[in-house]
Design an enzyme around this catalytic site. Structure first.
Site, PDB file in Angstrom:
ATOM      1  N   ASP A   1      -4.261 -25.029  -5.042  1.00 35.24           N
ATOM      2  CA  ASP A   1      -4.925 -25.052  -3.871  1.00 35.24           C
ATOM      3  C   ASP A   1      -4.247 -24.519  -2.679  1.00 35.24           C
ATOM      4  O   ASP A   1      -3.327 -23.715  -2.831  1.00 35.24           O
ATOM      5  CB  ASP A   1      -5.349 -26.356  -3.637  1.00 35.24           C
ATOM      6  CG  ASP A   1      -6.921 -26.466  -2.920  1.00 35.24           C
ATOM      7  OD1 ASP A   1      -7.092 -25.861  -1.849  1.00 35.24           O
ATOM      8  OD2 ASP A   1      -7.620 -26.796  -3.533  1.00 35.24           O
TER       9      ASP A   1
ATOM     10  N   HIS B   1      -3.765 -20.818  -2.756  1.00 33.14           N
ATOM     11  CA  HIS B   1      -5.115 -20.372  -2.044  1.00 33.14           C
ATOM     12  C   HIS B   1      -4.558 -19.705  -0.780  1.00 33.14           C
ATOM     13  O   HIS B   1      -5.298 -19.321   0.019  1.00 33.14           O
ATOM     14  CB  HIS B   1      -6.179 -21.343  -1.778  1.00 33.14           C
ATOM     15  CG  HIS B   1      -6.713 -21.627  -2.979  1.00 33.14           C
ATOM     16  ND1 HIS B   1      -7.884 -22.778  -3.231  1.00 33.14           N
ATOM     17  CD2 HIS B   1      -6.478 -21.291  -4.686  1.00 33.14           C
ATOM     18  CE1 HIS B   1      -8.196 -22.768  -4.386  1.00 33.14           C
ATOM     19  NE2 HIS B   1      -7.400 -22.093  -5.150  1.00 33.14           N
TER      20      HIS B   1
END
Length: 395
Positions: free
Chosen positions: A221, A244
């Site tokens: 993430d 991310h």
């Protein structure tokens, strides 16, 4: 020279003062093994760590909690600081702290190791193994699973220093800084599988004066997520990938929200990340804001979206279709951002129809797509361009 009783008394006084000075400058050490911690990775050492913390908190002098080499099994534990009598506690870790292999033991607690209302804490070294892989598998299987636990969380704490720490395979977020003032995080390594869900490296919210330096983060993430109420944040010399990227947001879910301001992100590298530098807000009414942001000296190595402002965030078109973000974005600078994108649109500024972005500055941005010219797309964005920008500025 005749040595009198007066001379002897004076000499003894000087000796006593000398040793008092030495002792006052030395931290009192509490070894967790003295409180029953076992370095075998199997015996539950939670109580021993909590007892060592309680003893350290009772001291009025500077203290050190020492964790020798070995593997220490810990269940969920909360270390409270409101009753600590000193403001200088060091936890020096030469060993590895291990979460239970059964993810259900801590999976519903929210946090594995939590520090709250602590003032003046340094954590030096150590490896934290969240053993989260089994929970990731559960989450991706579609079964009913716990949300998972953050490995290391700090709430409503001041003057925190974390140095030389390694965090592996967290169930959920690796580290949370929430409601804190003056925290310095440096020389850390944070790692989880690229397919691990919700394993943000560092999440910061409602905090001011946080500094992150010389840290390598690779997760499933956000490498660093910046939440509402964050101000005076400095991020420098951070390597991100997989993950991310570094993201401000998601913001703007609620009507009444604190804003994000005075954020500097410089000298960063992104390798194979979904995003590079992102600001993301829900497409919902809100009084939130983002202002005073500098993104400087970033290298993109095959990042999918190197530069992204997304104010149209509305997953599955639920709770926000047809609405516009109320978050006001202003005074954001992208300076010396270069490298490669895996998307032809390497720069996308999708700002709010209700509150267009203001004061966006592009300076010496050079991004390519498969050795071709990349594209820049802007909507509802106003600002200026300086230097040589590739793709050509869309402002």
């Amino acid at each position: 020279m005749l040595i009198t009783k007066k001379h002897v008394s004076l000499l003894l006084l000087l000796v006593i003062m000398f040793f008092f000075h030495l002792s006052s400058g030395t931290k009192i050490t509490y070894n967790v093994q003295s409180y029953g911690a076992k370095p075998d990775g199997k015996s539950d050492s939670t109580k021993a760590f909590l007892n060592a913390w309680a003893a350290a908190c009772a001291s009025t002098k500077s203290v050190m909690i020492y964790v020798p080499q070995g593997r220490y099994l810990l269940a969920s534990a909360a270390f409270w600081g409101q009753n600590c009598k000193n403001k200088d506690t060091t936890i020096k870790i030469d060993g590895t702290l291990v979460a239970p292999s059964d993810y259900k033991v801590i999976g519903n607690t929210g946090n594995w190791l939590k520090f709250e209302r602590v003032n003046g804490l340094t954590i030096s070294g150590g490896t934290f193994d969240g053993q989260g892989a089994a929970l990731w598998t559960c989450k991706t299987s579609g079964k009913s699973c716990p949300n998972g636990a953050t490995t290391l969380a700090f709430y409503n704490s001041n003057n925190i220093v974390i140095s030389g720490l390694t965090s592996l395979n967290s169930q959920m977020f690796h580290m949370v800084i929430d409601g804190c003032q003056n925290a310095k995080l440096q020389n850390m390594k944070i790692s989880a599988s690229a397919n691990s869900p919700n394993t943000d490296g560092i999440h910061i919210a409602a905090s001011t004066g946080v500094t992150i330096l010389k840290t390598v983060i690779g997760t499933g993430d956000d490498c660093i997520s910046i939440g509402l109420g964050t101000s005076n944040l400095w991020i420098e010399n951070v390597s991100c990938g997989p993950g991310h990227g570094i993201s401000i947001g998601s913001l703007g879910w609620s009507m009444q929200e604190a804003g994000v301001q005075n954020v500097t992100v410089k000298t960063t590298t992104f390798r194979g990340t979904q995003n590079g530098l992102r600001i993301k807000t829900w497409a919902r009414p809100s009084n939130g804001f983002v202002k005073g942001v500098l993104f400087q000296h970033s290298v993109m190595v095959n990042a999918r979206y190197p530069i992204l402002i997304d104010q149209e965030y509305c997953p599955d078109q639920k709770n926000c279709p047809g609405q516009a973000s109320g978050v006001k974005i202003s005074d954001v600078t992208y300076q010396d951002i270069h490298g490669t994108s895996t998307s032809q649109v390497a720069l996308k500024l999708a700002c709010s129809k209700a509150n267009p972005c203001q004061g966006i500055r592009l300076e010496d941005v050079n991004l390519t797509f498969k050795n071709q010219q990349a594209q820049a797309l802007c909507s509802n964005a106003a600002g200026t361009s300086y230097g040589v920008n590739k793709p050509e500025s869309c402002l």
